[in-house]
Design an enzyme around this catalytic site. Structure first.
Site, short mmCIF file in Angstrom:
data_model
loop_
_atom_site.label_atom_id
_atom_site.label_comp_id
_atom_site.label_asym_id
_atom_site.label_seq_id
_atom_site.Cartn_x
_atom_site.Cartn_y
_atom_site.Cartn_z
N PRO A 2 -4.68 8.20 5.40
CA PRO A 2 -3.42 7.61 4.92
C PRO A 2 -3.20 7.65 3.41
CG PRO A 2 -4.92 5.90 5.67
CD PRO A 2 -5.54 7.20 6.05
N PHE A 3 -4.25 7.97 2.63
CA PHE A 3 -4.08 8.00 1.18
C PHE A 3 -4.57 9.32 0.60
CE2 PHE A 3 -4.46 3.58 2.53
CZ PHE A 3 -3.21 3.13 2.12
N GLU A 33 -8.73 4.95 1.73
CA GLU A 33 -8.71 3.59 1.17
C GLU A 33 -7.63 3.39 0.11
OE1 GLU A 33 -11.77 0.28 -0.80
OE2 GLU A 33 -12.53 2.23 -0.18
N LYS A 88 -15.18 -1.75 3.82
CA LYS A 88 -16.63 -1.93 3.90
C LYS A 88 -16.98 -2.03 5.37
CE LYS A 88 -18.73 -1.58 0.09
NZ LYS A 88 -18.04 -0.30 -0.07
#
Length: 418
Positions: free
Chosen positions: A202-203, A220, A236
Site C-alpha cells: 500500500p505504500f 508501512e 511490528k
C-alpha cells in the site's frame, strides 16, 4: 476506464516520468485505506527543489513550504536523527543520498478509481503519456549480492544487544543488516515494476533523484496528516504466509495471539503515543486499532494505528520532526536504541528506514517507511537493501535471522538471488 487500461496508462506515465532527472511515484496498489487521497500519484520535472543535510533541514523545509504553497514530494533520510537528537554516525556512506530532498513538480498526475486527473501541468501531458510506446525493458540485473553479516555474526550481535536489554539499557531495538552489490548494473524502473508486481504493497513507490533511486515495496505508513488529524501506523510482528488456505488462516490467528509479537508491537505503540503527545492537543492521543493483522503477498503483518488532533500552534513540519525517526525502526527508549544501532550495525542507514512521500498545498501529508526497498546510486553502481527486526528479551536470534531472509525474499528474487 477499466483496471487494465489504468494499469497500462500507469506504466506509460512511469516510463515518461523516469526520463526526467527527478520523478516520484507513490502507489497504493489499490489497497483500501481511509486516509489516502489518491490511488496513485506520479510527479515529475523540477519546478523548485531543496537539498540539505542534517543541521537545519527541518526549518529549511518549513521555509521551503512557506515559499511554495504547492504540491511537493520528498525524502527524509534516517540520518536526520543527527538533527533531532545529539547523535552522530561514523559508518561509511556508499549510497550518498541527501539527508533531506524535496521538489515541487512541473507535472503531477493522480489516479483515483477509474479517473485520471492532472493536478499540475498542461492537460496535454495526458496525450503525451498515451502516445508513449512501452519499451520492452529487461529487468535482468547484473548484481552479485553480498552481506555485511553471516549467520554466526548476526546471531552473536543479537546476543550482545540482548545483554544490553538484560542490563536495562533498552527494552527493544530494531537491528538491521545490509545486503549490497558493488558494480551493480540494473534498470531501476524495470526492477521497480517487477518488484511491484511480485510484492504489491500500500505504500510502494519509485523515487529518482538524479542518479539516486529508491525502489520500494514498503507496507508501512510512517505518518499522515488529514486536516487536523495525525495518523501513525507502525508495523511490528511478521509471519510467513502459506499456500495452503487453512494453514494460512491459522498462521494469521497465531500471529494475532502471539504474546511475543504483541509485546514487540505494544512497546512501539507506547513510543509512538509518546512522540505524538509533543504535537497533540492534550488528551487527544488514542490507539484506534491495536494488533490489526494485515495480509501481503509474502507475509502477514501486525499493524497498530495511533492518532491525535494536531495542536494548531504546532507547524506540521514540526509534527514530522517530533516523531522522526519512526519508533518501529529505532526501538525504545529511542535515543539509546539509536546509539546502539550505530554501534552494532555495520553500515550507515542513510535513506533506509527514513521516509518518502508528499505534502499537499494545504499542508496535508503522507509519508511511508523505507523498508523492503532497494537503494541504488547509478554513478557509483552501488546497490543496497537492508532488512531487520525487533530484538527483545524474548527474541530468538536464529528466528530473527530467518525473518530477515523472509523480508528480503521478494527483493532477492527480483535481483536474481536465492
Amino acid at each position: 476506464m477499466n483496471k487494465t487500461t489504468i494499469s497500462l496508462f500507469k506504466q506509460k506515465a512511469m516510463q515518461l516520468a523516469s526520463i526526467y532527472e527527478v520523478c516520484c511515484c507513490l502507489d497504493s496498489n489499490n489497497y483500501t485505506d481511509p486516509y489516502s487521497q489518491y490511488d496513485c500519484l506520479i510527479a515529475f520535472g523540477v519546478q523548485e527543489e531543496i537539498k540539505i543535510n542534517a543541521g537545519e533541514a527541518f526549518s529549511a523545509l518549513k521555509s521551503f513550504h512557506e515559499s511554495n504553497k504547492d504540491w511537493m514530494f520528498g525524502l527524509l533520510s534516517y540520518e536526520l536523527k543527527n538533527e533531532t537528537e545529539q547523535l552522530t554516525t561514523n559508518h561509511e556512506d556508499q549510497l550518498e543520498f541527501p539527508d533531506l530532498y524535496f521538489f515541487v513538480p512541473k507535472y503531477l498526475i493522480a489516479l483515483q478509481g477509474d479517473e485520471i486527473k492532472v493536478l499540475k501541468g498542461d492537460e496535454g501531458i495526458i496525450d503525451a503519456i498515451n502516445k508513449v510506446s512501452l519499451a520492452n525493458f529487461s529487468s535482468s540485473a547484473d548484481v552479485k549480492i553480498e552481506s555485511r553479516f553471516d549467520k554466526k555474526n548476526y546471531i552473536n550481535t543479537v546476543e550482545k544487544l540482548q545483554a544490553h536489554i538484560k542490563r536495562g539499557d533498552i527494552y527493544e531495538v530494531n537491528f538491521c543488516q545490509e545486503f549490497f552489490a558493488n558494480n551493480a548494473k540494473i534498470n531501476p524502473l524495470a526492477i521497480y515494476q517487477e518488484l511491484n508486481e511480485l510484492s504489491p504493497t500500500p505504500f510502494a513507490g519509485f523515487f529518482k533523484i538524479y542518479n539516486h533511486y529508491i525502489i520500494s515495496a514498503t507496507p508501512e505508513r510512517f505518518l499522515c496528516k488529514r486536516g487536523n488529524q495525525l495518523i501513525s501506523q507502525p508495523i511490528k510482528g511478521t509471519a510467513k504466509r502459506s499456500t495452503d488456505l487453512i494453514e494460512d488462516e491459522q498462521i494469521k490467528i497465531n500471529l494475532k495471539s502471539s504474546i511475543k509479537e504483541q509485546a514487540e508491537n505494544v512497546m512501539i505503540v507506547d513510543l509512538v503515543r509518546n512522540d505524538l503527545t509533543k504535537s497533540a492537543v492534550q488528551g487527544t492521543v488514542q490507539v484506534d486499532e491495536l494488533f490489526g493483522i494485515y495480509t501481503f503477498p509474502q507475509v502477514h503483518q501486525m499493524i497498530s494505528t495511533i492518532s491525535c488532533e494536531l495542536n494548531p500552534e504546532v507547524h506540521f513540519v514540526d509534527a514530522i520532526k517530533n516523531t522522526f525517526p519512526m519508533g518501529s525502526m529505532t526501538g525504545a527508549p529511542k535515543i539509546k536504541a539509536m546509539q546502539l544501532i550505530d554501534t552494532y550495525e555495520r553500515n550507515k542507514r542513510g535513506a533506509f528506514s527514513g521516509s518518502f512521500g508528499c505534502i499537499s498545498p494545504d499542508g496535508d501529508f503522507d509519508f511511508n517507511v523505507i523498508i523492503r526497498s532497494i537503494l541504488y546510486n547509478s554513478n557509483r553502481q552501488y546497490l543496497s537493501f537492508q532488512v531487520g527486526g525487533a530484538i527483545t528479551y524474548a527474541a530468538k536470534a536464529e528466528d530473527e535471522y530467518e525473518e530477515c531472509l523472509l523480508k528480503a525474499s521478494a527483493i532477492l528474487k527480483v535481483l536474481g538471488g536465492v
